[in-house]
Write a protein that holds these residues in place. Structure first.
Motif, PDB file in Angstrom:
ATOM      1  N   LEU A  38     -19.861 -10.230   4.917  1.00  0.00           N
ATOM      2  CA  LEU A  38     -18.437 -10.209   4.601  1.00  0.00           C
ATOM      3  C   LEU A  38     -18.108  -8.952   3.800  1.00  0.00           C
ATOM      4  O   LEU A  38     -18.920  -8.488   3.007  1.00  0.00           O
ATOM      5  N   MET A  39     -16.925  -8.432   4.022  1.00  0.00           N
ATOM      6  CA  MET A  39     -16.444  -7.273   3.277  1.00  0.00           C
ATOM      7  C   MET A  39     -15.221  -7.697   2.477  1.00  0.00           C
ATOM      8  O   MET A  39     -14.426  -8.507   2.938  1.00  0.00           O
ATOM      9  N   THR A  40     -15.060  -7.138   1.291  1.00  0.00           N
ATOM     10  CA  THR A  40     -13.876  -7.425   0.486  1.00  0.00           C
ATOM     11  C   THR A  40     -13.209  -6.119   0.074  1.00  0.00           C
ATOM     12  O   THR A  40     -13.844  -5.080  -0.025  1.00  0.00           O
ATOM     13  N   ASP A  41     -11.926  -6.204  -0.135  1.00  0.00           N
ATOM     14  CA  ASP A  41     -11.151  -5.064  -0.617  1.00  0.00           C
ATOM     15  C   ASP A  41      -9.924  -5.624  -1.311  1.00  0.00           C
ATOM     16  O   ASP A  41      -9.440  -6.702  -0.977  1.00  0.00           O
ATOM     17  N   ASN A  42      -9.432  -4.922  -2.268  1.00  0.00           N
ATOM     18  CA  ASN A  42      -8.254  -5.363  -3.008  1.00  0.00           C
ATOM     19  C   ASN A  42      -7.106  -4.403  -2.771  1.00  0.00           C
ATOM     20  O   ASN A  42      -7.296  -3.185  -2.742  1.00  0.00           O
ATOM     21  N   ILE A  43      -5.924  -4.956  -2.620  1.00  0.00           N
ATOM     22  CA  ILE A  43      -4.736  -4.127  -2.490  1.00  0.00           C
ATOM     23  C   ILE A  43      -4.374  -3.617  -3.886  1.00  0.00           C
ATOM     24  O   ILE A  43      -4.549  -4.323  -4.878  1.00  0.00           O
ATOM     25  N   ARG A  44      -3.922  -2.397  -3.984  1.00  0.00           N
ATOM     26  CA  ARG A  44      -3.533  -1.828  -5.281  1.00  0.00           C
ATOM     27  C   ARG A  44      -2.341  -2.587  -5.834  1.00  0.00           C
ATOM     28  O   ARG A  44      -1.401  -2.913  -5.113  1.00  0.00           O
ATOM     29  N   ILE A  45      -2.353  -2.894  -7.135  1.00  0.00           N
ATOM     30  CA  ILE A  45      -1.309  -3.695  -7.754  1.00  0.00           C
ATOM     31  C   ILE A  45       0.063  -3.032  -7.634  1.00  0.00           C
ATOM     32  O   ILE A  45       1.058  -3.705  -7.371  1.00  0.00           O
ATOM     33  N   CYS A  46       0.142  -1.730  -7.795  1.00  0.00           N
ATOM     34  CA  CYS A  46       1.446  -1.061  -7.688  1.00  0.00           C
ATOM     35  C   CYS A  46       1.986  -1.164  -6.263  1.00  0.00           C
ATOM     36  O   CYS A  46       3.187  -1.338  -6.054  1.00  0.00           O
ATOM     37  N   THR A  47       1.102  -1.113  -5.280  1.00  0.00           N
ATOM     38  CA  THR A  47       1.520  -1.266  -3.891  1.00  0.00           C
ATOM     39  C   THR A  47       1.996  -2.684  -3.622  1.00  0.00           C
ATOM     40  O   THR A  47       3.023  -2.892  -2.977  1.00  0.00           O
ATOM     41  N   ALA A  48       1.251  -3.671  -4.142  1.00  0.00           N
ATOM     42  CA  ALA A  48       1.644  -5.067  -3.956  1.00  0.00           C
ATOM     43  C   ALA A  48       3.015  -5.323  -4.577  1.00  0.00           C
ATOM     44  O   ALA A  48       3.885  -5.941  -3.951  1.00  0.00           O
ATOM     45  N   LEU A  49       3.234  -4.846  -5.784  1.00  0.00           N
ATOM     46  CA  LEU A  49       4.528  -5.039  -6.441  1.00  0.00           C
ATOM     47  C   LEU A  49       5.649  -4.361  -5.666  1.00  0.00           C
ATOM     48  O   LEU A  49       6.734  -4.918  -5.510  1.00  0.00           O
ATOM     49  N   TRP A  50       5.400  -3.165  -5.166  1.00  0.00           N
ATOM     50  CA  TRP A  50       6.398  -2.427  -4.391  1.00  0.00           C
ATOM     51  C   TRP A  50       6.796  -3.213  -3.138  1.00  0.00           C
ATOM     52  O   TRP A  50       7.970  -3.347  -2.820  1.00  0.00           O
ATOM     53  N   LEU A  51       5.799  -3.766  -2.440  1.00  0.00           N
ATOM     54  CA  LEU A  51       6.083  -4.544  -1.237  1.00  0.00           C
ATOM     55  C   LEU A  51       6.806  -5.849  -1.567  1.00  0.00           C
ATOM     56  O   LEU A  51       7.719  -6.258  -0.844  1.00  0.00           O
ATOM     57  N   ILE A  52       6.419  -6.504  -2.667  1.00  0.00           N
ATOM     58  CA  ILE A  52       7.085  -7.744  -3.081  1.00  0.00           C
ATOM     59  C   ILE A  52       8.541  -7.471  -3.437  1.00  0.00           C
ATOM     60  O   ILE A  52       9.440  -8.222  -3.048  1.00  0.00           O
ATOM     61  N   LEU A  53       8.794  -6.388  -4.158  1.00  0.00           N
ATOM     62  CA  LEU A  53      10.163  -6.041  -4.525  1.00  0.00           C
ATOM     63  C   LEU A  53      11.018  -5.710  -3.305  1.00  0.00           C
ATOM     64  O   LEU A  53      12.245  -5.843  -3.352  1.00  0.00           O
ATOM     65  N   GLN A  54      10.401  -5.302  -2.219  1.00  0.00           N
ATOM     66  CA  GLN A  54      11.119  -5.027  -0.978  1.00  0.00           C
ATOM     67  C   GLN A  54      11.338  -6.302  -0.157  1.00  0.00           C
ATOM     68  O   GLN A  54      11.843  -6.246   0.959  1.00  0.00           O
ATOM     69  N   GLY A  55      10.940  -7.452  -0.714  1.00  0.00           N
ATOM     70  CA  GLY A  55      11.142  -8.719  -0.018  1.00  0.00           C
ATOM     71  C   GLY A  55      10.104  -9.017   1.039  1.00  0.00           C
ATOM     72  O   GLY A  55      10.364  -9.764   1.977  1.00  0.00           O
TER      73      GLY A  55
END
Length: 65
Positions: free
Chosen positions: A31-48
Motif C-alpha cells: 500500500l502507498m500513502t500520501d497526504n494532501i497539503r493542508i493549504c490545498t485542502a482548505l482552498w478546495l473546501i472554501l471553493q465548495g
C-alpha cells in the motif's frame, strides 16, 4: 458523475507496508500513502468542493517507475 481534472495536489507517496488503517494489501502487493497539503485542502473546501473531495472516484494515484 466524474469530476474534471483540477490538478496535482500531493507531493510524493510513500510505501506504507501491507496494512494501513484496516486495509490489507493483496499478497505480493504493498500500500502507498500520501497526504494532501493542508493549504490545498482548505482552498478546495472554501471553493465548495468538500463533497467532491470525499468521493473516492475523484481520486487517482499515478506512479512512475
Amino acid at each position: 458523475m466524474q469530476a474534471k481534472h483540477v490538478g496535482t495536489f500531493c507531493d510524493e507517496a510513500s510505501n506504507a507496508g501491507t496494512a494501513v488503517q484496516g486495509v490489507q494489501a493483496k499478497p505480493h502487493h504493498y500500500l502507498m500513502t500520501d497526504n494532501i497539503r493542508i493549504c490545498t485542502a482548505l482552498w478546495l473546501i472554501l471553493q465548495g468542493k468538500l463533497e467532491e473531495l470525499e468521493q473516492p472516484a475523484n481520486w487517482v494515484l499515478v506512479y512512475h517507475q
